[in-house]
Design an enzyme around this catalytic site. Structure first.
Site, PDB file in Angstrom:
ATOM      1  CG  ASP A 296      -1.810   1.162   1.346  1.00 53.79           C
ATOM      2  OD1 ASP A 296      -2.675   1.324   0.466  1.00 53.79           O
ATOM      3  OD2 ASP A 296      -1.665   1.940   2.316  1.00 53.79           O
TER       4      ASP A 296
ATOM      5  CD  GLU B 136      -2.137   2.209  -3.515  1.00 55.60           C
ATOM      6  OE1 GLU B 136      -3.298   2.523  -3.797  1.00 55.60           O
ATOM      7  OE2 GLU B 136      -1.709   2.153  -2.341  1.00 55.60           O
TER       8      GLU B 136
END
Length: 714
Positions: free
Chosen positions: A354, A390
Site C-alpha cells: 500500500d 501501489e
C-alpha cells in the site's frame, strides 16, 4: 485507577539473564524466552509480564547492545502475555515521546491477546490540556491495551512450499478474508469471515475453477478500528490501520491462533493457488502528534517516524497522520524482518504494498535506489517472492508508476482509466488503449523489466465494483450515513440510461455486455491481470465507491444473488482458459510490432476496419473506436532467435454503438480460415462459426477473438 498488583507467577528479577540482542521480539528456545527491543534513545526498558487476572510484573532488561535492549528469562514459556514500558525524555520538540506510564506493544509480537479499548489513558499527553501534546499524562494505559503473547514457532507444513508460479502465468484475485465468506451458504457459521472459512474446499474449488492463480488478501495484519468509526457504530473493514506487523488480526481467526492462517495457506497451495498479502508499511495506527501512544511512538518516535523540521510534528505523505521512516536502518530491518517472517514462516507467496512510493522515499524524495528498495533487491528470500507496488502516495512527486526497480510489479492505474474511458465511448482514447492492451511498454520497458510488471486492473477494493461501474453515474452514500471519502480511484462510470437497478431489459443487457468487454480487455491484455472478487458475479455495493468502514452486507459478497445467473462467471472461466491455452497472450517479452527481418514476421500488427495497417492518421482520429489486433504465433517468443509455433490470434475491438464491417486478414491474397473463439456479444458468442476470407460485421460494443486455423496447423 488502582495500582497494578505485582505477580511472581512466571519469573523473578533475580533470574534474569543477559540474553541476546537478536532476533528481536520474544524468542522461546524450549527452556525460556529471550526478549529484545530496539530503542536508540531510551534510558531504560521494562518488560511487563501479565498473568491471567491481568496482574503485572515489571522486569528491567539488563543489557543494551547496538541500540537493542535485551534479557533472557528461563521460566517464561509460550502463552505468556507481555508488553513494554520504555523510559526516556518526553520532549516532543526534539522528536521524543517516551512515557513509561503507557504500556507498549512489542512491534515483533507474533500473536496478540485482547482488543484495544479506546480511552484517554492511551495518549501520552493529557487530552483537553491547554498545552495539548506538550503536556504529559501519568495515567496507566495497561488495562486498555492488547498484550503480546510468547509463541513457539513449530508447525507441520507437510511438505508445503511456496508455489513459484511464473509471473507471466499469474492471475490475481483480490478479496477480503471476512467479506468473502461471511454470507457463503456452504461455509459454517462458526468459521464464516475467517481464514478457516476461506480454506473450505467449496470456496477454494470455486476460486480455482475460475482460472485465477493467486488470491490477494486485503490487510490481515493486526489493525485498529478507528475511534470515530466505533462511535458511529461502524468499524474499519479494509484494515489499512496496522498496529502489529507480525500478528494476524484475531477477528479473522476462528480458532484465535495464528496457525489457522497457516492452515489456510496450505489449503490454498493444495489447490494450486498462491497467497498474496496486502501490506501497509507506509504508516502505523498511532497517527500524528495527537494520536495515541501504543507501540512505535513510545519505543522510539524519532527513529521510526519521519518528522518535520520542527520535530514535534510528523511528515504526512500518507494522508493518515504519520509516515514510517524507511530511511532509518532499524525501520528497514523491521520491515524486512516482517516480510521474511510471512514469506518463510507463513509461506506467503507475495506482497502488495500500500502506498509503496513511501518505501522508496529518502529525505530528497523518491529514489528507486533507496535504502529499503535496495535491501529487498539483494535479499536472497525477498528478491524471489512476488512484490507488487501501489506506485503513489500523497507526498511531493508521489506518483511514480513505472519507476520501481527491476523485480517489482506495479498497479497500473493508466490501464484502468484508459480501458474504462475507451469502453465508455470517450473520444481520442484508441491509441493509448492499444498501448495499455500490449503491456504498457512506455512505462515498463526499461532495465530489463517484462510485461508482467504491469498489474492491470479495472476495479479494486477502492472504487465501484464492475457492476456499479456500468450502473451508476454518481457515488452514493452508504446505509449508515457515512460519507464516501475520495479514494485514489477514477470511477469514470456510466449508468447506460438509468441510475442503479432497473427493470429495463435493454439497459441490463447492455450493462452485462459492457462488463464482458471490460473483463475481456483485462484478461486478454499483456501484463498481470488482477480481478476484484465478486465482479464475476456482478456484485454490487449499491453505488458506494468506498466501503472502508462497511463491515456489513454492503461490502460482503452476496453468494445468493447474481443478476447474470452465472453467465458472467462462466465468461471469466472461458477467458482465462483462452489466456492460459494460447502462449502468445502471456509472452514474457514486449510485443512492439517491429518487422523482424531474420524471422520474416511481425509479432503484432494493428489493423483498421479496412484490413490495412493502422496509420498515424488512423491513430490520431479522435472519433476512432474500432481496431483489429493481429498476434502472430510464429513470432520469436524469447531471446532465442527461432520461430514459435503458437496459433495466431485476431482480436477485433469495436467500441462504437453501431456495428462495424471489418476486413479479415489474408495471406497475400490466399484465404485464411478464422475460427471464432470468444465474443463479448451474447448473440455472436453462441455461434462459434468458421469464417473464410472476407468480412466480419463486428457487433456494437464488442470484442471478438479469432484463431487462425492455418497458423495453428503450421
Amino acid at each position: 485507577m488502582r495500582d497494578q498488583v505485582r505477580s511472581t507467577r512466571y519469573a523473578t528479577p533475580s533470574r534474569v539473564r543477559e540474553g541476546r540482542p537478536f532476533p528481536q521480539g520474544a524468542s522461546f528456545d524450549g527452556q525460556g524466552t529471550n526478549f529484545a527491543l530496539f530503542s536508540a534513545h531510551a534510558t531504560k526498558v521494562e518488560l511487563c509480564l501479565f498473568d491471567d487476572q491481568g496482574n503485572e510484573q515489571r522486569i528491567e532488561l539488563p543489557e543494551y547492545t547496538n541500540e537493542i535492549w535485551h534479557g533472557y528469562l528461563p521460566e517464561v514459556k509460550p502463552g505468556q502475555r507481555y508488553g513494554y514500558r520504555v523510559h526516556g525524555p518526553y520532549a516532543p520538540a526534539e522528536g521524543h515521546r517516551f512515557n513509561h506510564h503507557k504500556l507498549l506493544l512489542d512491534p515483533y509480537a507474533r500473536e496478540i491477546d485482547g482488543d484495544l479499548t479506546w480511552a484517554d489513558e492511551l495518549y501520552g499527553y493529557t487530552i483537553g490540556h491547554p498545552d495539548g501534546d506538550l503536556s504529559f499524562d501519568e495515567r496507566d494505559s495497561a488495562a486498555f491495551m492488547p498484550k503480546a503473547v510468547v509463541v513457539e514457532d513449530s508447525y507441520d507444513w507437510e511438505g508445503d512450499e511456496r508455489l513459484l508460479t511464473p509471473w507471466n502465468r499469474t492471475v490475481v484475485y483480490e478479496t477480503h478474508v471476512r467479506g468473502y465468506t461471511q454470507r457463503h451458504p456452504e461455509v459454517g457459521e462458526d468459521v464464516r469471515g475467517t481464514c478457516a472459512g476461506l480454506a473450505q474446499p467449496a470456496v477454494l474449488d470455486y476460486i480455482r475453477e475460475l482460472g485465477v492463480t493467486a488470491v490477494e488478501l486485503l490487510p490481515v495484519h493486526a489493525y485498529l478500528d478507528d475511534n470515530y468509526l466505533l462511535d458511529k457504530g461502524l468499524r474499519n473493514y479494509w484494515g489499512y490501520n496496522t498496529l502489529a506487523f507480525f500478528a494476524p488480526k484475531r477477528r479473522y481467526l476462528a480458532s484465535g491462533h495464528r496457525d489457522e492462517f497457516r492452515d489456510m495457506v496450505k489449503a490454498m497451495h493444495g489447490k494450486g493457488l498462491e497467497v498474496f498479502m496486502d501490506v501497509v508499511y507506509n504508516h502505523t495506527a498511532e497517527g500524528n502528534e495527537l494520536g495515541p501512544t501504543l507501540s512505535f511512538k513510545g519505543i522510539d518516535n524519532a527513529s521510526y517516524y519521519r518528522l518535520a523540521e520542527d520535530k514535534r510534528y510528523y511528515i504526512n505523505d500518507t494522508g493518515t497522520g504519520n509516515t514510517f521512516n524507511l530511511s532509518n536502518l532499524q525501520a528497514i530491518r523491521f520491515v524486512c524482518d516482517s516480510l521474511r517472517y510471512w514469506a518463510q514462516e507463513m509461506h506467503v507467496d507475495g506482497f502488495r504494498f500500500d502506498l509503496a512510493t513511501i518505501l522508496g522515499r529518502e529525505p530528497t524524495g523518491f529514489d528507486q535506489r533507496g535504502g529499503f528498495l535496495d535491501a529487498v533487491g539483494q535479499d536472497p528470500l525477498l528478491s524471489q517472492v512476488k512484490l507488487i507496488a501501489e506506485p503513489w502516495d500523497c507526498g511531493p512527486g508521489g506518483y511514480q508508476v513505472g519507476h520501481f526497480p527491476p523485480g517489482w510489479a506495479e498497479w497500473n492505474d493508466k490501464f484502468r482509466d484508459t480501458a474504462r474511458s475507451f469502453w465508455k465511448g470517450d473520444e481520442g482514447k484508441l491509441a493509448e488503449f492499444a498501448t495499455r492492451l500490449t503491456g504498457s511498454a512506455d512505462l515498463f520497458d526499461r532495465r530489463g523489466r517484462r510485461p508482467w510488471a504491469s498489474v492491470n486492473f479495472i476495479t479494486a477494493h477502492d472504487g465501484f465494483t464492475l457492476n456499479d461501474l456500468v450502473s451508476y453515474n454518481e457515488k452514493h452514500n452508504d446505509a449508515n450515513g457515512e460519507e464516501n471519502r475520495d479514494g485514489s480511484n477514477n470511477d469514470s462510470s456510466c449508468n447506460h440510461g438509468a441510475e442503479g437497478p432497473t427493470d429495463d431489459a435493454g439497459i441490463n443487457a447492455l450493462r452485462e455486455q459492457q462488463m464482458r468487454n471490460l473483463l475481456a480487455t483485462l484478461l486478454l491484455s499483456q501484463g498481470t491481470p488482477m480481478m476484484l472478487a465478486g465482479d464475476e458475479r456482478a456484485q454490487t455495493q449499491g453505488g458506494n465507491n468506498n466501503t472502508y468502514c462497511q463491515d456489513n452486507e454492503t461490502a460482503w459478497i452476496n453468494w445468493e444473488h447474481d443478476t447474470t445467473e452465472g453467465r458472467l462467471a462462466q465468461f471469466v472461466r472461458d477467458l482465462l482458459a483462452l489466456r492460459q491455452s494460447h502462449p502468445i497472450l502471456t509472452r514474457g517479452r514486449f510485443l512492439n510490432g517491429q518487422y523482424n527481418e531474420q524471422a520474416d514476421v511481425r509479432d503484432l500488427t494493428w489493423l483498421n476496419p479496412a484490413g490495412r495497417e493502422m496509420t498515424d492518421e488512423d491513430w490520431n482520429d479522435a472519433g476512432a473506436r474500432s481496431v483489429g489486433l493481429l498476434l502472430e504465433g510464429r513470432a520469436q517468443a524469447s531471446g532465442v532467435r527461432e520461430h514459435a509455433s503458437d496459433a495466431s490470434l485476431l482480436v477485433v475491438i469495436n467500441a462504437y454503438h453501431e456495428g462495424v464491417d471489418f476486413a479479415l486478414p489474408d495471406d497475400e491474397g490466399a484465404s485464411l480460415d478464422w475460427s471464432m473463439l470468444l465474443s463479448t456479444d451474447a448473440g455472436l458468442a453462441s455461434k462459434r462459426e468458421v469464417l473464410g476470407a472476407g468480412h466480419f460485421l463486428a457487433p456494437p460494443r464488442s470484442l471478438t477473438v479469432f484463431r487462425c486455423g492455418a497458423a495453428a496447423a503450421a
